[in-house]
Design a protein around this motif. Structure first.
Motif, PDB file in Angstrom:
ATOM      1  N   THR A 114       0.809  -1.224   0.000  1.00  0.00           N
ATOM      2  CA  THR A 114       0.000   0.000   0.000  1.00  0.00           C
ATOM      3  C   THR A 114       0.838   1.268   0.000  1.00  0.00           C
ATOM      4  OG1 THR A 114      -0.174  -0.087   2.414  1.00  0.00           O
ATOM      5  CG2 THR A 114      -1.960  -1.116   1.138  1.00  0.00           C
ATOM      6  N   LYS A 115       2.113   1.167   0.312  1.00  0.00           N
ATOM      7  CA  LYS A 115       2.985   2.341   0.397  1.00  0.00           C
ATOM      8  C   LYS A 115       3.984   2.441  -0.765  1.00  0.00           C
ATOM      9  CE  LYS A 115       2.725   2.372   5.419  1.00  0.00           C
ATOM     10  NZ  LYS A 115       1.823   3.449   5.631  1.00  0.00           N
ATOM     11  N   ILE A 116       3.851   1.572  -1.746  1.00  0.00           N
ATOM     12  CA  ILE A 116       4.819   1.539  -2.844  1.00  0.00           C
ATOM     13  C   ILE A 116       4.290   2.356  -4.022  1.00  0.00           C
ATOM     14  CG2 ILE A 116       6.032   0.064  -4.486  1.00  0.00           C
ATOM     15  CD1 ILE A 116       5.909  -2.158  -2.355  1.00  0.00           C
ATOM     16  N   PRO A 117       5.046   3.380  -4.440  1.00  0.00           N
ATOM     17  CA  PRO A 117       4.589   4.204  -5.568  1.00  0.00           C
ATOM     18  C   PRO A 117       4.598   3.430  -6.885  1.00  0.00           C
ATOM     19  CG  PRO A 117       6.823   4.820  -4.920  1.00  0.00           C
ATOM     20  CD  PRO A 117       6.345   3.809  -3.918  1.00  0.00           C
ATOM     21  N   ASN A 118       3.741   3.871  -7.803  1.00  0.00           N
ATOM     22  CA  ASN A 118       3.666   3.332  -9.171  1.00  0.00           C
ATOM     23  C   ASN A 118       3.247   1.867  -9.226  1.00  0.00           C
ATOM     24  OD1 ASN A 118       4.879   5.827  -9.487  1.00  0.00           O
ATOM     25  ND2 ASN A 118       6.579   5.106 -10.701  1.00  0.00           N
ATOM     26  N   LEU A 119       2.706   1.324  -8.135  1.00  0.00           N
ATOM     27  CA  LEU A 119       2.388  -0.099  -8.075  1.00  0.00           C
ATOM     28  C   LEU A 119       0.897  -0.352  -8.272  1.00  0.00           C
ATOM     29  CD1 LEU A 119       3.859  -2.837  -7.520  1.00  0.00           C
ATOM     30  CD2 LEU A 119       2.985  -2.655  -5.189  1.00  0.00           C
ATOM     31  N   THR A 120       0.590  -1.332  -9.120  1.00  0.00           N
ATOM     32  CA  THR A 120      -0.766  -1.842  -9.291  1.00  0.00           C
ATOM     33  C   THR A 120      -0.715  -3.313  -8.884  1.00  0.00           C
ATOM     34  OG1 THR A 120      -1.072  -0.342 -11.167  1.00  0.00           O
ATOM     35  CG2 THR A 120      -2.709  -2.078 -10.902  1.00  0.00           C
ATOM     36  N   TYR A 121      -1.705  -3.751  -8.119  1.00  0.00           N
ATOM     37  CA  TYR A 121      -1.671  -5.097  -7.549  1.00  0.00           C
ATOM     38  C   TYR A 121      -3.082  -5.570  -7.220  1.00  0.00           C
ATOM     39  CZ  TYR A 121      -2.100  -2.245  -3.363  1.00  0.00           C
ATOM     40  OH  TYR A 121      -2.515  -1.320  -2.449  1.00  0.00           O
ATOM     41  N   ARG A 122      -3.214  -6.824  -6.801  1.00  0.00           N
ATOM     42  CA  ARG A 122      -4.481  -7.385  -6.362  1.00  0.00           C
ATOM     43  C   ARG A 122      -4.528  -7.416  -4.852  1.00  0.00           C
ATOM     44  NH1 ARG A 122      -2.804 -11.187  -9.133  1.00  0.00           N
ATOM     45  NH2 ARG A 122      -3.251 -11.107 -11.319  1.00  0.00           N
ATOM     46  N   GLN A 123      -5.684  -7.051  -4.302  1.00  0.00           N
ATOM     47  CA  GLN A 123      -5.889  -7.170  -2.859  1.00  0.00           C
ATOM     48  C   GLN A 123      -7.352  -7.538  -2.642  1.00  0.00           C
ATOM     49  OE1 GLN A 123      -5.802  -3.606  -0.240  1.00  0.00           O
ATOM     50  NE2 GLN A 123      -4.041  -4.639   0.661  1.00  0.00           N
ATOM     51  N   ASN A 124      -7.579  -8.662  -1.992  1.00  0.00           N
ATOM     52  CA  ASN A 124      -8.949  -9.157  -1.767  1.00  0.00           C
ATOM     53  C   ASN A 124      -9.738  -9.239  -3.075  1.00  0.00           C
ATOM     54  OD1 ASN A 124      -8.406  -9.255   1.021  1.00  0.00           O
ATOM     55  ND2 ASN A 124      -8.973  -7.100   1.230  1.00  0.00           N
ATOM     56  N   ASN A 125      -9.112  -9.806  -4.086  1.00  0.00           N
ATOM     57  CA  ASN A 125      -9.729  -9.991  -5.414  1.00  0.00           C
ATOM     58  C   ASN A 125     -10.119  -8.692  -6.109  1.00  0.00           C
ATOM     59  OD1 ASN A 125      -9.506 -12.813  -5.376  1.00  0.00           O
ATOM     60  ND2 ASN A 125     -11.326 -12.949  -4.087  1.00  0.00           N
ATOM     61  N   ARG A 126      -9.523  -7.586  -5.702  1.00  0.00           N
ATOM     62  CA  ARG A 126      -9.758  -6.301  -6.360  1.00  0.00           C
ATOM     63  C   ARG A 126      -8.432  -5.741  -6.845  1.00  0.00           C
ATOM     64  NH1 ARG A 126     -12.742  -2.475  -2.531  1.00  0.00           N
ATOM     65  NH2 ARG A 126     -12.773  -1.213  -4.405  1.00  0.00           N
ATOM     66  N   ILE A 127      -8.491  -5.010  -7.951  1.00  0.00           N
ATOM     67  CA  ILE A 127      -7.294  -4.362  -8.482  1.00  0.00           C
ATOM     68  C   ILE A 127      -7.120  -3.034  -7.753  1.00  0.00           C
ATOM     69  CG2 ILE A 127      -6.153  -3.461 -10.550  1.00  0.00           C
ATOM     70  CD1 ILE A 127      -6.788  -6.502 -10.672  1.00  0.00           C
ATOM     71  N   LYS A 128      -5.931  -2.817  -7.229  1.00  0.00           N
ATOM     72  CA  LYS A 128      -5.621  -1.590  -6.484  1.00  0.00           C
ATOM     73  C   LYS A 128      -4.456  -0.871  -7.163  1.00  0.00           C
ATOM     74  CE  LYS A 128      -7.656  -1.987  -2.397  1.00  0.00           C
ATOM     75  NZ  LYS A 128      -8.454  -0.964  -1.811  1.00  0.00           N
ATOM     76  N   LYS A 129      -4.531   0.468  -7.129  1.00  0.00           N
ATOM     77  CA  LYS A 129      -3.442   1.311  -7.625  1.00  0.00           C
ATOM     78  C   LYS A 129      -3.096   2.286  -6.503  1.00  0.00           C
ATOM     79  CE  LYS A 129      -3.712   2.180 -12.316  1.00  0.00           C
ATOM     80  NZ  LYS A 129      -4.216   2.761 -13.532  1.00  0.00           N
ATOM     81  N   ASN A 130      -1.837   2.391  -6.206  1.00  0.00           N
ATOM     82  CA  ASN A 130      -1.439   3.321  -5.154  1.00  0.00           C
ATOM     83  C   ASN A 130      -1.451   4.751  -5.673  1.00  0.00           C
ATOM     84  OD1 ASN A 130      -1.150   1.217  -3.405  1.00  0.00           O
ATOM     85  ND2 ASN A 130       1.047   1.032  -3.672  1.00  0.00           N
ATOM     86  N   ASP A 131      -1.904   5.650  -4.809  1.00  0.00           N
ATOM     87  CA  ASP A 131      -1.999   7.070  -5.175  1.00  0.00           C
ATOM     88  C   ASP A 131      -0.633   7.728  -5.298  1.00  0.00           C
ATOM     89  OD1 ASP A 131      -4.764   7.025  -5.251  1.00  0.00           O
ATOM     90  OD2 ASP A 131      -4.964   7.575  -3.145  1.00  0.00           O
ATOM     91  N   CYS A 132       0.321   7.269  -4.501  1.00  0.00           N
ATOM     92  CA  CYS A 132       1.639   7.894  -4.507  1.00  0.00           C
ATOM     93  C   CYS A 132       2.365   7.588  -5.815  1.00  0.00           C
ATOM     94  CB  CYS A 132       2.456   7.427  -3.301  1.00  0.00           C
ATOM     95  SG  CYS A 132       2.449   5.655  -3.050  1.00  0.00           S
ATOM     96  N   GLY A 133       3.108   8.564  -6.295  1.00  0.00           N
ATOM     97  CA  GLY A 133       3.843   8.390  -7.538  1.00  0.00           C
ATOM     98  C   GLY A 133       5.330   8.585  -7.331  1.00  0.00           C
ATOM     99  N   TYR A 134       6.107   8.141  -8.288  1.00  0.00           N
ATOM    100  CA  TYR A 134       7.566   8.269  -8.231  1.00  0.00           C
ATOM    101  C   TYR A 134       8.094   8.489  -9.636  1.00  0.00           C
ATOM    102  CZ  TYR A 134      12.408   6.712  -8.287  1.00  0.00           C
ATOM    103  OH  TYR A 134      13.773   6.633  -8.487  1.00  0.00           O
ATOM    104  N   THR A 135       8.970   9.454  -9.777  1.00  0.00           N
ATOM    105  CA  THR A 135       9.710   9.685 -10.995  1.00  0.00           C
ATOM    106  C   THR A 135      11.176   9.810 -10.602  1.00  0.00           C
ATOM    107  OG1 THR A 135       7.850  10.873 -11.940  1.00  0.00           O
ATOM    108  CG2 THR A 135       9.967  11.171 -13.026  1.00  0.00           C
ATOM    109  N   ILE A 136      12.033   9.088 -11.290  1.00  0.00           N
ATOM    110  CA  ILE A 136      13.450   9.104 -10.941  1.00  0.00           C
ATOM    111  C   ILE A 136      14.055  10.482 -11.223  1.00  0.00           C
ATOM    112  CG2 ILE A 136      14.349   8.303 -13.150  1.00  0.00           C
ATOM    113  CD1 ILE A 136      16.243   6.486 -11.435  1.00  0.00           C
ATOM    114  N   ASP A 137      15.017  10.866 -10.392  1.00  0.00           N
ATOM    115  CA  ASP A 137      15.737  12.106 -10.645  1.00  0.00           C
ATOM    116  C   ASP A 137      17.172  11.755 -11.028  1.00  0.00           C
ATOM    117  OD1 ASP A 137      17.020  11.399  -8.280  1.00  0.00           O
ATOM    118  OD2 ASP A 137      15.961  12.848  -7.065  1.00  0.00           O
ATOM    119  N   LYS A 138      18.000  12.765 -11.176  1.00  0.00           N
ATOM    120  CA  LYS A 138      19.375  12.482 -11.613  1.00  0.00           C
ATOM    121  C   LYS A 138      20.148  11.748 -10.563  1.00  0.00           C
ATOM    122  CE  LYS A 138      21.081  17.003 -10.273  1.00  0.00           C
ATOM    123  NZ  LYS A 138      21.779  18.171 -10.632  1.00  0.00           N
TER     124      LYS A 138
END
Length: 166
Positions: A142-166
């Motif tokens: 639940t705390k991992i950015p950019n992650l889509t996964y299954r939880q209790n037979n539902r598809i979940k997408k985390n709200d937090c995002g991540y973009t790599i920097d230099k």
């Protein structure tokens, strides 16, 4: 009391395609990023083998390397069919290995991949460096950015995002 150290290994697989044999350059940077964080990684390029030879070699590499995770590169749509086949085959033979899909096409089809294919456990949409290292070291999904996964037979997408920097 014996402390068991959890292995932290990922095998990143560039799936087979008769028309696309190249590993996306970002894969090498990803492996370097993971290595700097104590996560062992290895790349297997299925596309360089003829016919089904890649499948025999991949099974041997998985058996010998014993990764906890397998990352399937679905960067180009031409790789999609083989990635789905490989995810099913890997899960059948190595059911405890978690399968993570990533790449441009995987990110675009994240929910569809998880809805249709039980053999894929996670999809990383966008830059994978931090999300993948977090998934492997502290799998609180639940705390991992950019992650889509299954939880209790539902598809979940985390709200937090991540973009790599230099």
């Amino acid at each position: 009391m014996q402390i068991i150290k959890r292995e932290r290994k990922i095998l990143i697989v560039n799936c087979y395609s008769s028309c696309w044999k190249y590993i996306p350059m970002g894969t090498f940077g990803l492996c370097d990023f993971l290595s700097q964080r104590g996560i062992e990684s290895k790349i297997f390029n299925a596309a360089i083998y003829n016919g089904n030879e890649y499948l025999t070699k991949l099974k041997r590499v998985i058996h010998d390397y014993k990764p906890n995770y397998i990352g399937l590169i679905i960067h180009w749509k031409e790789l999609l069919e083989n990635c789905i086949f490989l995810s099913r085959e890997i899960k059948r033979l190595f059911p405890n290995i978690k399968i993570v899909a990533g790449g441009i096409t995987a990110g675009f089809l994240d929910e569809e991949l998880l809805r249709r294919f039980e053999s894929i456990d996670f999809v990383i949409k966008g830059d994978p460096e931090k999300p993948l290292s977090m998934l492997i070291t502290k799998p609180v999904v639940t705390k991992i950015p950019n992650l889509t996964y299954r939880q209790n037979n539902r598809i979940k997408k985390n709200d937090c995002g991540y973009t790599i920097d230099k």
